[in-house]
Design a protein around this motif. Structure first.
Motif, PDB file in Angstrom:
ATOM      1  N   ILE A  47       0.731  -1.447   0.131  1.00  0.00           N
ATOM      2  CA  ILE A  47      -0.121  -0.065   0.156  1.00  0.00           C
ATOM      3  C   ILE A  47       0.734   1.335   0.180  1.00  0.00           C
ATOM      4  N   CYS A  53      -4.781   2.064  -2.145  1.00  0.00           N
ATOM      5  CA  CYS A  53      -5.403   1.246  -1.106  1.00  0.00           C
ATOM      6  C   CYS A  53      -6.437   0.404  -1.788  1.00  0.00           C
ATOM      7  N   CYS A  55      -8.532  -2.674  -3.516  1.00  0.00           N
ATOM      8  CA  CYS A  55      -8.934  -3.904  -2.599  1.00  0.00           C
ATOM      9  C   CYS A  55      -7.878  -4.727  -3.081  1.00  0.00           C
ATOM     10  N   ARG A  58      -4.837  -4.116  -1.306  1.00  0.00           N
ATOM     11  CA  ARG A  58      -4.872  -4.289   0.236  1.00  0.00           C
ATOM     12  C   ARG A  58      -5.127  -5.648   0.572  1.00  0.00           C
ATOM     13  N   LYS A 100      -2.540   3.309   6.767  1.00  0.00           N
ATOM     14  CA  LYS A 100      -3.732   3.750   7.319  1.00  0.00           C
ATOM     15  C   LYS A 100      -4.131   5.127   6.530  1.00  0.00           C
ATOM     16  N   CYS A 103      -5.193   4.435   3.119  1.00  0.00           N
ATOM     17  CA  CYS A 103      -6.433   3.781   2.864  1.00  0.00           C
ATOM     18  C   CYS A 103      -7.783   4.729   3.569  1.00  0.00           C
ATOM     19  N   ASN A 108     -11.135   3.407   2.353  1.00  0.00           N
ATOM     20  CA  ASN A 108     -10.886   1.807   2.509  1.00  0.00           C
ATOM     21  C   ASN A 108     -10.352   1.325   3.672  1.00  0.00           C
ATOM     22  N   TRP A 109     -10.546   1.959   4.870  1.00  0.00           N
ATOM     23  CA  TRP A 109      -9.887   1.469   6.110  1.00  0.00           C
ATOM     24  C   TRP A 109     -10.838   0.792   6.777  1.00  0.00           C
TER      25      TRP A 109
END
Length: 109
Positions: A47, A53, A55, A58, A100, A103, A108-109
């Motif tokens: 990432i 980020c 899918c 990740r 983080k 994302c 997307n976190w």
């Protein structure tokens, strides 16, 4: 109502762990944990390296983590695998804040 089913709003189409990992006897669970730790570290690093980020970044297939386990650790003693898990966790922790942030910016976190 809480259930034991694993579901997520973020990347719900995550690849399942390989069957052999799910079937590891309890006495050898440290092997499964090591592959999980490799997977997590690789993915967080990816990432940060890509700045994405998505899918598939990740939560990619487990192939790279399995390959790393088989090439570097499959013949290790238990204590060596536990040390390796610790090292992968340190790697993941080092890049987690940056991953983080990427994302979270992508939702997307």
């Amino acid at each position: 109502m809480p259930t034991l089913e694993r579901s997520s709003d973020v990347c719900p189409e995550r690849p399942a762990e390989p069957v052999w990992m799910q079937e590891i006897p309890l006495r050898q669970a440290y092997q499964r944990v090591l592959v999980q730790d490799i997977y997590r570290a690789q993915n967080l690093e990816r990432i940060v390296e890509t700045g994405s980020c998505a899918c598939e970044i990740r939560f990619p297939s487990w192939d790279d983590a399995e390959g790393a386990f088989r090439e570097r650790h499959a013949s290790d003693e238990r204590w060596e695998m536990l040390q390796a898990s610790d090292a992968y966790n340190r790697r993941a922790s080092a890049v987690r804040p940056a991953a983080k942030a990427i994302c979270e910016a992508a939702g997307n976190w």
